[in-house]
Design a protein around this motif. Sequence first.
Motif, mmCIF file in Angstrom:
data_model
loop_
_atom_site.group_PDB
_atom_site.id
_atom_site.type_symbol
_atom_site.label_atom_id
_atom_site.label_comp_id
_atom_site.label_asym_id
_atom_site.label_seq_id
_atom_site.Cartn_x
_atom_site.Cartn_y
_atom_site.Cartn_z
ATOM 1 N N ARG A 45 40.650 17.170 42.733
ATOM 2 C CA ARG A 45 39.929 18.036 41.801
ATOM 3 C C ARG A 45 39.262 19.158 42.602
ATOM 4 N NH1 ARG A 45 36.109 13.638 39.328
ATOM 5 N NH2 ARG A 45 36.400 12.857 41.460
ATOM 6 N N LEU A 46 39.492 20.380 42.172
ATOM 7 C CA LEU A 46 38.932 21.541 42.854
ATOM 8 C C LEU A 46 38.019 22.306 41.910
ATOM 9 C CD1 LEU A 46 42.186 22.933 44.548
ATOM 10 C CD2 LEU A 46 40.550 21.275 45.487
ATOM 11 N N THR A 47 36.929 22.816 42.458
ATOM 12 C CA THR A 47 36.017 23.695 41.732
ATOM 13 C C THR A 47 35.705 24.875 42.632
ATOM 14 O OG1 THR A 47 35.023 21.802 40.592
ATOM 15 C CG2 THR A 47 33.778 23.861 40.583
ATOM 16 N N TRP A 48 35.732 26.086 42.064
ATOM 17 C CA TRP A 48 35.493 27.259 42.899
ATOM 18 C C TRP A 48 34.540 28.238 42.230
ATOM 19 C CZ3 TRP A 48 40.345 26.057 40.831
ATOM 20 C CH2 TRP A 48 40.825 26.912 39.821
ATOM 21 N N SER A 49 34.003 29.124 43.063
ATOM 22 C CA SER A 49 33.074 30.158 42.570
ATOM 23 C C SER A 49 33.081 31.322 43.553
ATOM 24 C CB SER A 49 31.653 29.597 42.446
ATOM 25 O OG SER A 49 31.180 29.168 43.717
ATOM 26 N N GLY A 50 32.640 32.486 43.056
ATOM 27 C CA GLY A 50 32.477 33.649 43.911
ATOM 28 C C GLY A 50 33.736 34.451 44.158
ATOM 29 N N ALA A 51 34.755 34.308 43.303
ATOM 30 C CA ALA A 51 35.985 35.090 43.483
ATOM 31 C C ALA A 51 35.692 36.574 43.322
ATOM 32 C CB ALA A 51 37.038 34.652 42.473
ATOM 33 N N PRO A 52 36.450 37.422 43.982
ATOM 34 C CA PRO A 52 36.155 38.859 43.938
ATOM 35 C C PRO A 52 36.418 39.484 42.575
ATOM 36 C CG PRO A 52 38.221 38.464 45.070
ATOM 37 C CD PRO A 52 37.603 37.115 44.847
ATOM 38 N N ALA A 53 35.722 40.586 42.320
ATOM 39 C CA ALA A 53 35.995 41.367 41.111
ATOM 40 C C ALA A 53 37.436 41.846 41.166
ATOM 41 C CB ALA A 53 35.046 42.566 41.060
ATOM 42 N N GLY A 54 38.060 41.906 40.023
ATOM 43 C CA GLY A 54 39.463 42.306 39.990
ATOM 44 C C GLY A 54 40.424 41.138 39.999
ATOM 45 N N THR A 55 39.890 39.908 40.094
ATOM 46 C CA THR A 55 40.749 38.729 40.015
ATOM 47 C C THR A 55 41.291 38.587 38.603
ATOM 48 O OG1 THR A 55 39.501 37.578 41.744
ATOM 49 C CG2 THR A 55 40.827 36.213 40.251
ATOM 50 N N LYS A 56 42.617 38.494 38.477
ATOM 51 C CA LYS A 56 43.240 38.379 37.159
ATOM 52 C C LYS A 56 43.967 37.060 36.949
ATOM 53 C CE LYS A 56 43.662 43.364 36.603
ATOM 54 N NZ LYS A 56 44.582 44.519 36.405
ATOM 55 N N SER A 57 44.116 36.296 38.016
ATOM 56 C CA SER A 57 44.659 34.943 37.903
ATOM 57 C C SER A 57 44.416 34.245 39.234
ATOM 58 C CB SER A 57 46.155 34.944 37.571
ATOM 59 O OG SER A 57 46.928 35.418 38.670
ATOM 60 N N TYR A 58 44.707 32.933 39.250
ATOM 61 C CA TYR A 58 44.564 32.144 40.473
ATOM 62 C C TYR A 58 45.858 31.382 40.754
ATOM 63 C CZ TYR A 58 39.515 32.791 39.909
ATOM 64 O OH TYR A 58 38.262 33.336 39.774
ATOM 65 N N ALA A 59 45.982 30.983 41.995
ATOM 66 C CA ALA A 59 47.002 30.022 42.398
ATOM 67 C C ALA A 59 46.300 28.968 43.239
ATOM 68 C CB ALA A 59 48.109 30.696 43.208
ATOM 69 N N VAL A 60 46.816 27.759 43.233
ATOM 70 C CA VAL A 60 46.301 26.707 44.122
ATOM 71 C C VAL A 60 47.476 26.145 44.908
ATOM 72 C CG1 VAL A 60 44.377 26.115 42.591
ATOM 73 C CG2 VAL A 60 46.527 24.850 42.417
#
Length: 199
Positions: free
Chosen positions: A76-91
């Motif tokens: 289980r992953l939890t994240w925070s503080g991604a940069p502005a302009g993030t439009k999706s994620y990958a893991v």
Amino acid sequence: MNKKTRITVAGVASAAVFSAGAATAYAACSDRFGHSPIRDGIPRAAAHFHVSSPDLRDGGVFPAADVCTGATTPPRLTWSGAPAGTKSYAVEMFDPDAPTGSGFSHWRAWDIPATASSFGGQAAVPAGTVVGQNDFGDPHFDGPCPPTGDIAHHYRIRVLALDVPSIGLPSAGTSTAYSGFVMGGHIVGVAQMTVSAQE
């Protein structure tokens, strides 16, 4: 013995000493498979943000129950503080120490919505997410399983912030090398933890 002979002998002796030193240095940092670095695919300009897991600790080791036991439930992953302009994620979870010459992918998913801040475990994946095939050929997470007697393997578990809502790739038929290559052009941020395992 003339000057040329003395120079030649001295040169051979120096080369022998250098070779012995190089061999010793190689043996000190190598294992029975040899070892070479793998490029991590993260642009230098990528921002860094934070990821954590209630199941694993950055710099720690995988529980024995997860090593070479056929575990298929991802951490289980939890994240925070991604940069502005993030439009999706990958893991992903990647083993750069695998004796393949190119590392080994255990898990990769992409097109995770920008509204997400957690992933993994038993939870259903968010709508639109693509869970790609790993290097086992499985469309899911496969736990760590380094070769018996090998060096400790350092598994990189990463959340990648991307500047597009979709990288436009399907799960079926997309190799981890190709999905990594396509994502590499869209990474604007990375959050990483490293967890080791050894058999």
